[in-house]
Scaffold this active site. Sequence first.
Site, mmCIF file in Angstrom:
data_model
loop_
_atom_site.group_PDB
_atom_site.id
_atom_site.type_symbol
_atom_site.label_atom_id
_atom_site.label_comp_id
_atom_site.label_asym_id
_atom_site.label_seq_id
_atom_site.Cartn_x
_atom_site.Cartn_y
_atom_site.Cartn_z
ATOM 1 N N LYS A 148 1.652 5.948 12.129
ATOM 2 C CA LYS A 148 0.385 5.225 11.947
ATOM 3 C C LYS A 148 -0.825 6.032 12.409
ATOM 4 O O LYS A 148 -1.945 5.747 11.996
ATOM 5 C CB LYS A 148 0.421 3.879 12.690
ATOM 6 C CG LYS A 148 1.311 2.858 12.009
ATOM 7 C CD LYS A 148 1.070 1.461 12.553
ATOM 8 C CE LYS A 148 1.903 0.432 11.806
ATOM 9 N NZ LYS A 148 1.757 -0.913 12.341
ATOM 10 N N LYS A 163 9.770 2.918 3.028
ATOM 11 C CA LYS A 163 9.893 1.484 3.337
ATOM 12 C C LYS A 163 8.864 0.676 2.536
ATOM 13 O O LYS A 163 7.735 1.127 2.349
ATOM 14 C CB LYS A 163 9.628 1.326 4.835
ATOM 15 C CG LYS A 163 9.890 -0.036 5.401
ATOM 16 C CD LYS A 163 9.423 -0.094 6.848
ATOM 17 C CE LYS A 163 7.906 -0.159 6.935
ATOM 18 N NZ LYS A 163 7.381 -0.495 8.262
ATOM 19 N N LYS A 166 3.256 -3.656 3.414
ATOM 20 C CA LYS A 166 2.070 -4.348 2.923
ATOM 21 C C LYS A 166 0.845 -3.446 2.964
ATOM 22 O O LYS A 166 -0.163 -3.726 2.345
ATOM 23 C CB LYS A 166 1.840 -5.644 3.715
ATOM 24 C CG LYS A 166 1.678 -5.470 5.211
ATOM 25 C CD LYS A 166 1.763 -6.815 5.951
ATOM 26 C CE LYS A 166 1.980 -6.569 7.441
ATOM 27 N NZ LYS A 166 2.500 -7.666 8.193
#
Length: 327
Positions: A111, A192, A195
Amino acid sequence: MKRVFSGIQPSGNLTIGNYLGAMKNFVHLQHEADCLFCVVDLHAITVPQSPEALRQNSRNLAALYIAAGIDPEKATVFIQSHVTAHAELGWLLQCIAYYGELGRMTQFKDKSAQKDVVTAGLFTYPALMAADILLYQTNLVPVGEDQKQHLELTRDIAERFNHRFGDTFAIPDPYIPQVGGRIMSLENPAKKMSKSDESAGAYISMLDEPDVIRKKISRAVTDSDREVRYDLENKPAISNLMTIFGLFTEMSMDEVTQHFAGKGYGPFKKELAEAVVEGLAPVQKRYHELVASDEVDQVLRLGAQKAASMCESTLVAVKDKLGFLPQ
Ligand code: TYM
């Protein structure tokens, strides 16, 4: 009775990855354990959020929990920021967690990679997640596979605290489904389903319209040859689609294989799309009713009260053990 805790971030539309990997198990566990399901808004602000969107997403996620089948009479549904003990224990556990171990978290590395701005909160995020879990003497934490490392860190923090200050926290076990713990992107089966993917074709949102779902599945990547066969190594895309089909229809992989023997990808994708559309339809219908009513607000008010009283004694014990002067 076992204590179960889990949370989901209110950061936009949930995908069927969140549903199959986590939420579906929440629904199933509420019948056999004392469950708390949390909307983790404090976690969401580790990356920039528009305040209005965060407010809406938090309420909507609570509605989606209930729409998916979580019964507020059975499980405690609440918003993380409504129970201030989370932020408080989160800080205390930041002072138990080590900089080095936080830096090894792969989710932080992913991230923070190539971001201009990385908040300190994104780095210390797993200590807050440990606080969420440990506050309630949790035994089981239903999550998808991507949270496994955070769960291991939670256990390490709990064991460290118990060792230093005496038995305080229950040591939680992860509850990761063997099938569905890692639903992959429809566009790239090595990634993966998420969203936050920049391409909406990579995921199916739990609130996607039927025609959007059909279109996304018809465009989903497949593997070479035409055989519907479960083989993660050689046929990762089809295996992922078969997993989704099996979870929506409650069929095993053997049954799915048999069902599509000799049928090819076209008919498989058509049936898959209908299974997803049908599986989500009742959830979507209930969701739209709930967001328009004030039922969710009542559930959240009561949930926050229940959760706060459930975690109070643990927080008091932790502060006492750390040596804080009582008021
Ligand atoms: P979050 O909000 O990213 O995801 C919510 C849940 O969905 C699972 N999940 C998936 N499962 C299968 N396949 C996928 N493609 C997929 N994508 C997401 C996640 O594993 C998760 O279970 N840190 C957590 C939220 C959290 C939490 C907690 C969880 C905060 N405190 C305490 C458990 C206990 C997170 O960001 O999940």
